[in-house]
Write a protein that holds these residues in place. Structure first.
Motif, PDB file in Angstrom:
ATOM      1  N   PHE A  68      -7.914  59.119  37.352  1.00 59.10           N
ATOM      2  CA  PHE A  68      -7.451  58.510  38.609  1.00 59.10           C
ATOM      3  C   PHE A  68      -8.308  57.298  38.978  1.00 59.10           C
ATOM      4  CE2 PHE A  68      -4.617  61.996  39.258  1.00 59.10           C
ATOM      5  CZ  PHE A  68      -3.676  61.490  40.143  1.00 59.10           C
ATOM      6  N   SER A  69      -9.613  57.370  38.696  1.00 56.93           N
ATOM      7  CA  SER A  69     -10.465  56.236  39.116  1.00 56.93           C
ATOM      8  C   SER A  69     -10.156  54.976  38.310  1.00 56.93           C
ATOM      9  CB  SER A  69     -11.949  56.616  39.074  1.00 56.93           C
ATOM     10  OG  SER A  69     -12.239  57.157  37.821  1.00 56.93           O
ATOM     11  N   ASP A  70      -9.534  55.128  37.139  1.00 57.74           N
ATOM     12  CA  ASP A  70      -9.125  53.934  36.372  1.00 57.74           C
ATOM     13  C   ASP A  70      -8.062  53.119  37.125  1.00 57.74           C
ATOM     14  OD1 ASP A  70     -10.817  54.593  34.298  1.00 57.74           O
ATOM     15  OD2 ASP A  70      -9.259  55.604  33.123  1.00 57.74           O
ATOM     16  N   LEU A  71      -7.477  53.709  38.151  1.00 50.89           N
ATOM     17  CA  LEU A  71      -6.421  52.995  38.896  1.00 50.89           C
ATOM     18  C   LEU A  71      -6.995  51.998  39.899  1.00 50.89           C
ATOM     19  CD1 LEU A  71      -4.017  55.984  39.739  1.00 50.89           C
ATOM     20  CD2 LEU A  71      -3.720  54.289  37.931  1.00 50.89           C
ATOM     21  N   LYS A  72      -8.333  51.991  40.029  1.00 50.38           N
ATOM     22  CA  LYS A  72      -8.948  51.213  41.130  1.00 50.38           C
ATOM     23  C   LYS A  72      -8.605  49.715  41.103  1.00 50.38           C
ATOM     24  CE  LYS A  72     -13.576  50.924  39.023  1.00 50.38           C
ATOM     25  NZ  LYS A  72     -13.212  51.486  37.715  1.00 50.38           N
ATOM     26  N   ASP A  73      -8.415  49.158  39.893  1.00 48.46           N
ATOM     27  CA  ASP A  73      -8.057  47.733  39.843  1.00 48.46           C
ATOM     28  C   ASP A  73      -6.710  47.535  39.145  1.00 48.46           C
ATOM     29  OD1 ASP A  73      -8.959  48.578  37.450  1.00 48.46           O
ATOM     30  OD2 ASP A  73     -10.447  46.991  37.145  1.00 48.46           O
ATOM     31  N   LYS A  74      -5.873  48.558  39.216  1.00 53.13           N
ATOM     32  CA  LYS A  74      -4.547  48.497  38.575  1.00 53.13           C
ATOM     33  C   LYS A  74      -3.445  48.547  39.638  1.00 53.13           C
ATOM     34  CE  LYS A  74      -5.888  49.307  34.215  1.00 53.13           C
ATOM     35  NZ  LYS A  74      -6.585  48.244  33.558  1.00 53.13           N
ATOM     36  N   THR A  75      -2.210  48.325  39.166  1.00 47.97           N
ATOM     37  CA  THR A  75      -1.068  48.413  40.082  1.00 47.97           C
ATOM     38  C   THR A  75      -0.310  49.713  39.815  1.00 47.97           C
ATOM     39  OG1 THR A  75      -0.905  46.021  40.103  1.00 47.97           O
ATOM     40  CG2 THR A  75       1.038  47.242  40.839  1.00 47.97           C
ATOM     41  N   GLY A  82       4.441  47.761  37.220  1.00 44.49           N
ATOM     42  CA  GLY A  82       3.137  48.368  37.522  1.00 44.49           C
ATOM     43  C   GLY A  82       2.503  48.901  36.245  1.00 44.49           C
ATOM     44  N   ASP A  83       1.216  49.270  36.345  1.00 45.36           N
ATOM     45  CA  ASP A  83       0.538  49.853  35.177  1.00 45.36           C
ATOM     46  C   ASP A  83       0.763  51.351  35.116  1.00 45.36           C
ATOM     47  OD1 ASP A  83      -1.041  47.378  34.559  1.00 45.36           O
ATOM     48  OD2 ASP A  83      -1.744  47.765  36.610  1.00 45.36           O
ATOM     49  N   ALA A  84       1.166  51.939  36.249  1.00 41.99           N
ATOM     50  CA  ALA A  84       1.286  53.398  36.317  1.00 41.99           C
ATOM     51  C   ALA A  84       2.261  53.763  37.428  1.00 41.99           C
ATOM     52  CB  ALA A  84      -0.086  53.996  36.640  1.00 41.99           C
ATOM     53  N   ILE A  85       2.699  55.025  37.402  1.00 44.41           N
ATOM     54  CA  ILE A  85       3.530  55.513  38.513  1.00 44.41           C
ATOM     55  C   ILE A  85       2.994  56.884  38.905  1.00 44.41           C
ATOM     56  CG2 ILE A  85       5.307  56.328  36.862  1.00 44.41           C
ATOM     57  CD1 ILE A  85       7.381  55.803  39.103  1.00 44.41           C
ATOM     58  N   SER A  86       2.875  57.115  40.192  1.00 43.78           N
ATOM     59  CA  SER A  86       2.275  58.387  40.628  1.00 43.78           C
ATOM     60  C   SER A  86       3.183  59.147  41.581  1.00 43.78           C
ATOM     61  CB  SER A  86       0.929  58.113  41.321  1.00 43.78           C
ATOM     62  OG  SER A  86       0.317  59.352  41.639  1.00 43.78           O
ATOM     63  N   THR A  87       3.417  60.403  41.220  1.00 47.49           N
ATOM     64  CA  THR A  87       4.128  61.334  42.100  1.00 47.49           C
ATOM     65  C   THR A  87       3.861  62.754  41.580  1.00 47.49           C
ATOM     66  OG1 THR A  87       6.254  61.904  43.106  1.00 47.49           O
ATOM     67  CG2 THR A  87       6.360  61.128  40.834  1.00 47.49           C
ATOM     68  N   GLY A 107      -5.522  56.969  50.161  1.00 47.33           N
ATOM     69  CA  GLY A 107      -6.743  57.590  50.693  1.00 47.33           C
ATOM     70  C   GLY A 107      -7.818  57.731  49.627  1.00 47.33           C
ATOM     71  N   ILE A 108      -7.431  58.136  48.421  1.00 46.45           N
ATOM     72  CA  ILE A 108      -8.422  58.462  47.385  1.00 46.45           C
ATOM     73  C   ILE A 108      -8.932  57.209  46.661  1.00 46.45           C
ATOM     74  CG2 ILE A 108      -8.699  59.686  45.170  1.00 46.45           C
ATOM     75  CD1 ILE A 108      -6.880  61.871  46.424  1.00 46.45           C
ATOM     76  N   ILE A 109      -8.022  56.281  46.337  1.00 43.35           N
ATOM     77  CA  ILE A 109      -8.427  55.043  45.648  1.00 43.35           C
ATOM     78  C   ILE A 109      -8.012  53.844  46.527  1.00 43.35           C
ATOM     79  CG2 ILE A 109      -8.450  53.849  43.402  1.00 43.35           C
ATOM     80  CD1 ILE A 109      -8.650  56.660  42.615  1.00 43.35           C
ATOM     81  N   PRO A 110      -8.780  53.537  47.554  1.00 43.35           N
ATOM     82  CA  PRO A 110      -8.348  52.502  48.508  1.00 43.35           C
ATOM     83  C   PRO A 110      -8.160  51.123  47.881  1.00 43.35           C
ATOM     84  CG  PRO A 110     -10.303  53.680  49.295  1.00 43.35           C
ATOM     85  CD  PRO A 110     -10.079  54.110  47.892  1.00 43.35           C
ATOM     86  N   THR A 111      -8.830  50.861  46.746  1.00 44.74           N
ATOM     87  CA  THR A 111      -8.704  49.526  46.154  1.00 44.74           C
ATOM     88  C   THR A 111      -7.505  49.412  45.198  1.00 44.74           C
ATOM     89  OG1 THR A 111     -10.184  50.135  44.371  1.00 44.74           O
ATOM     90  CG2 THR A 111     -11.187  49.028  46.284  1.00 44.74           C
ATOM     91  N   ALA A 112      -6.843  50.533  44.940  1.00 41.17           N
ATOM     92  CA  ALA A 112      -5.687  50.485  44.023  1.00 41.17           C
ATOM     93  C   ALA A 112      -4.592  49.623  44.638  1.00 41.17           C
ATOM     94  CB  ALA A 112      -5.173  51.899  43.774  1.00 41.17           C
TER      95      ALA A 112
END
Ligand code: GLU
Length: 258
Positions: free
Chosen positions: A139-146, A186-191, A161-166
């Motif tokens: 999850f932390s890899d998402l910090k500078d991703k879309t 995007g680089d990823a999709i989250s659900t 909330g968890i990765i505010p810079t994402a």
């Protein structure tokens, strides 16, 4: 004077009993109408989607809706489905457009402020889907991703909330969100893991992150009024029975869910 006071009390009692009778509970409305109106997903395989073979609603949530119709109205066909998305679910309930929502909807304290929930019938968890060759592994890899999310979903809120810079791009429905993901928006999709795993059944070349960042207890959403307690109580009895008599276990097997 005593007579006047007792007359006043009597008329007040009569007045409150009349207004009470005028407010019909959702449960009674369903029975009177002889039709259950349920808000469901049409783009969230394997919970709620339209089969391209039968052109009918199918999925785990759809089977639960049919079970509820069978229980309340004696027939699983006495049902009308209305499409909802994460950002329309609550309004569909509060406006009375639907009697209930059965649509991968997680119980949260924020939502409980506006609507009531039955007891949960399934527990999912939020994760992330990326392309197989992606350099995102945690999850932390998402910090500078879309990351693509669904507007109004718990996933949107959790991720912010968890990765505010994402960087986050929101879509209103899964069809558009998945299409954007395919097009590389995007680089990823989250659900929820359940919905992502359902998508991966028909779309290869993707993988899920191993971690889940939340527990998502799915429950039936209903209108929040005292009168509706009859509906909530009966839904809880139905779900508890489905837990006990193995129906939920069978449905999980049918829809390849853990
Ligand atoms: N279960 C989560 C929610 O209720 C995300 C999945 C969805 O809504 O589609 O927000």
């Amino acid at each position: 004077m005593k007579k006047i006071i007792s007359l006043l009390i009597l008329s007040l009692l009569l007045l409150t009993s009349c207004t009470k009778k005028e407010v019909e509970s959702t449960y009674d409305k369903i029975v009177k109408r002889d039709l259950l109106i349920v808000g469901v997903k049409e783009d969230s395989k394997p919970f709620g989607y339209i089969s391209n073979v039968t052109n009918e609603h199918e999925g785990f949530d759809i089977d639960i809706a049919r079970y509820v119709a069978q229980d309340i109205l004696g027939s699983e066909r006495k049902i009308k489905f209305v499409r909802v998305t994460p950002d329309t679910r609550i309004e569909a309930i509060t406006s009375g457009e639907v009697d209930m929502v059965i649509a991968t909807m997680s119980v949260t304290p924020q939502r409980q402020y506006f609507i009531d929930f039955s007891t949960p019938y399934y527990v999912a968890g939020q994760t992330v889907m990326v392309k197989e060759n992606s350099d995102i592994h945690t999850f932390s890899d998402l910090k500078d991703k879309t990351t693509i999310v669904l507007l109004g979903s718990t996933s949107e809120k959790n991720l912010r909330g968890i990765i505010p810079t994402a960087r986050i791009i929101g879509y209103k429905n899964y069809d558009n969100a998945f299409q954007a993901y395919e097009e590389g928006v995007g680089d990823a999709i989250s659900t929820d893991n359940t919905i992502l795993a359902g998508y991966m059944l028909d779309h290869h070349g993707n993988r899920l992150l191993k971690n889940k960042i939340s527990q998502e207890p799915y429950a039936i959403g209903i209108k929040q009024t005292d009168e509706d307690d009859k509906l909530r109580k009966s839904l809880n009895i139905i779900i508890n029975r489905m837990h006990k008599d193995g129906t939920l276990k069978e449905l999980k097997k049918k829809w390849h869910l853990k």
